[in-house]
Design an enzyme around this catalytic site. Structure first.
Site, PDB file in Angstrom:
ATOM      1  N   ASN A  11       0.859  -1.182   0.000  1.00 34.85           N
ATOM      2  CA  ASN A  11       0.000   0.000   0.000  1.00 34.85           C
ATOM      3  C   ASN A  11       0.898   1.234   0.000  1.00 34.85           C
ATOM      4  OD1 ASN A  11      -1.852   2.010   0.441  1.00 34.85           O
ATOM      5  ND2 ASN A  11      -2.349   1.409   2.543  1.00 34.85           N
ATOM      6  N   GLU A 101      -7.163   5.644   7.352  1.00 37.42           N
ATOM      7  CA  GLU A 101      -6.838   7.010   6.911  1.00 37.42           C
ATOM      8  C   GLU A 101      -8.003   7.597   6.107  1.00 37.42           C
ATOM      9  OE1 GLU A 101      -3.092   6.094   5.085  1.00 37.42           O
ATOM     10  OE2 GLU A 101      -2.160   5.847   7.054  1.00 37.42           O
ATOM     11  N   GLU A 168      -6.147  -4.011  10.780  1.00 36.19           N
ATOM     12  CA  GLU A 168      -5.140  -2.968  10.959  1.00 36.19           C
ATOM     13  C   GLU A 168      -5.494  -2.109  12.172  1.00 36.19           C
ATOM     14  OE1 GLU A 168      -2.836  -2.019   7.117  1.00 36.19           O
ATOM     15  OE2 GLU A 168      -4.625  -0.783   7.134  1.00 36.19           O
TER      16      GLU A 168
HETATM   17  P1  PGA Z   1       2.365   0.899   7.643  1.00 31.61           P
HETATM   18  O1  PGA Z   1       0.937   1.049   6.918  1.00 31.61           O
HETATM   19  O2  PGA Z   1       2.932  -0.435   7.249  1.00 31.61           O
HETATM   20  O3  PGA Z   1       3.179   2.049   7.130  1.00 31.61           O
HETATM   21  O4  PGA Z   1       2.104   0.961   9.112  1.00 31.61           O
HETATM   22  C1  PGA Z   1       0.062  -0.011   6.799  1.00 31.61           C
HETATM   23  C2  PGA Z   1      -1.234   0.442   6.181  1.00 31.61           C
HETATM   24  O5  PGA Z   1      -1.711   1.527   6.544  1.00 31.61           O
HETATM   25  O6  PGA Z   1      -1.810  -0.223   5.318  1.00 31.61           O
END
Ligand code: PGA
Length: 250
Positions: A11, A101, A168
Site C-alpha cells: 500500500n 486514513e 489494521e
Molecule cells: P504501515 O501502513 O505499514 O506504514 O504501518 C500499513 C497500512 O496503513 O496499510
C-alpha cells in the site's frame, strides 16, 4: 516456517512518482522465481501511477490494486474522484476499502458498504480494512468496534468470496508499534469467528497490517492463522518488501 498460501499487499498511500516504476523490476524478478505457488503479491500505487503499473505488471504474476474508490458508479458527477468501474477499466484487480486514513477523511460504515457493493458489481476483489483506535483498545472496545465495522460494512453483501480482510489496528499504522502475538492471535481469531458465524464464510482470509517490517515479520508469522500482510511504509523499498516475503517463509 509457514506452509500456508500468503498475500503480501503493498500500500503505497500518497507516495510514488514516475521514477518509482524502476523499483518494480527487483520484485517482479523475485516473484517470478517462486517455485511452488506460495504467495501472491499485490501492488496498490496511487491513482496517478495505476496505468503505468498496469503496463509494467501485466505480463507478471503480480496483481494491481487501487487504494480507494467512490461509492457511486452510475454516471453521477464527482469532481476529484474515481469509481470502481473506472478502476476495473484501467486493469485494477483489487481495491483497498475502509482504510483508517480514509475513515478519518470521511468514510463511514455506510459509504464503505456502498463502495464494497459497487466494487463487487464491477468485479473488483476487495481488501477490506478494519481495526480499533488506541482509545477503543484502552476502553476494551476492540471486538465491539471490529464486529460493528464488519457487520455494517458487509450489510446486504451477497458474495463474500472475493474479499480479503485486513486487520489494521489504527494505533499500529505508521507508528512502529505492533500488537503482541497473543493479542493479535485473539483478534484475528475473533474476526474469523464473526465471518464464519454471521456471514457463513467457510475460509475467511484475514491479513495483518500496521508497521510490518523485515524484522518484526519473523515474529508475526508465528501466528499461523494470519493469511498475509498489508504493508505500507516498508513496501516502497523493494529490498524490504522482498525481505518481508522471504522472512515469512524462512
Ligand atoms: P504501515 O501502513 O505499514 O506504514 O504501518 C500499513 C497500512 O496503513 O496499510
Amino acid at each position: 516456517m509457514t506452509n500456508k498460501f500468503m498475500y503480501f499487499i503493498a500500500n503505497w498511500k500518497m507516495f510514488g512518482d514516475l521514477k518509482s516504476l524502476n523499483s518494480l523490476t527487483k520484485v517482479i524478478n523475485f516473484s517470478k522465481k517462486q517455485k511452488k505457488k506460495r504467495f501472491k503479491l499485490i501492488y496498490c500505487p496511487p491513482f496517478t501511477l495505476l496505468n503505468l503499473f498496469f503496463n509494467r505488471l501485466k505480463k507478471t504474476n503480480i496483481d494491481l490494486g487501487a487504494q480507494n474508490c467512490h461509492h457511486d458508479f452510475n454516471g453521477t458527477a464527482h469532481t476529484g474522484f474515481v469509481n470502481s468501474k473506472m478502476l476495473k477499466n484501467i486493469g485494477a484487480k483489487y481495491v483497498i476499502l475502509g482504510h483508517s486514513e480514509n475513515r478519518v477523511a470521511g468514510d463511514t460504515d455506510l459509504t464503505i458498504n456502498m463502495k464494497i457493493k459497487s466494487s463487487i458489481k464491477n468485479k473488483l476483489k476487495i481488501i477490506f480494512c478494519i481495526g480499533e483506535t488506541n482509545f477503543q483498545k484502552k476502553k476494551k472496545l476492540t471486538h465491539k468496534t471490529i464486529s460493528k465495522q464488519i457487520r455494517k460494512g458487509l450489510k446486504g453483501v451477497k458474495n463474500l468470496n472475493n474479499i480479503l480482510f485486513a486487520y489494521e489496528p489504527v494505533w499500529a499504522i505508521g507508528t512502529g508499534a505492533v500488537p503482541v502475538n497473543k493479542e493479535l492471535k485473539k483478534n484475528i481469531n475473533y474476526i474469523k469467528g464473526v465471518l464464519r458465524k454471521n456471514f457463513n464464510l467457510k475460509t475467511p482470509k484475514v491479513l495483518y497490517g500496521g508497521s510490518v517490517n523485515p524484522v518484526n515479520v519473523k515474529n508475526l508469522k508465528e501466528i499461523n492463522i494470519i493469511d498475509g500482510f498489508l504493508v505500507g511504509g516498508a513496501s516502497q523499498n523493494p529490498n524490504k518488501f522482498i525481505d518481508i516475503v522471504k522472512k515469512t517463509f524462512n
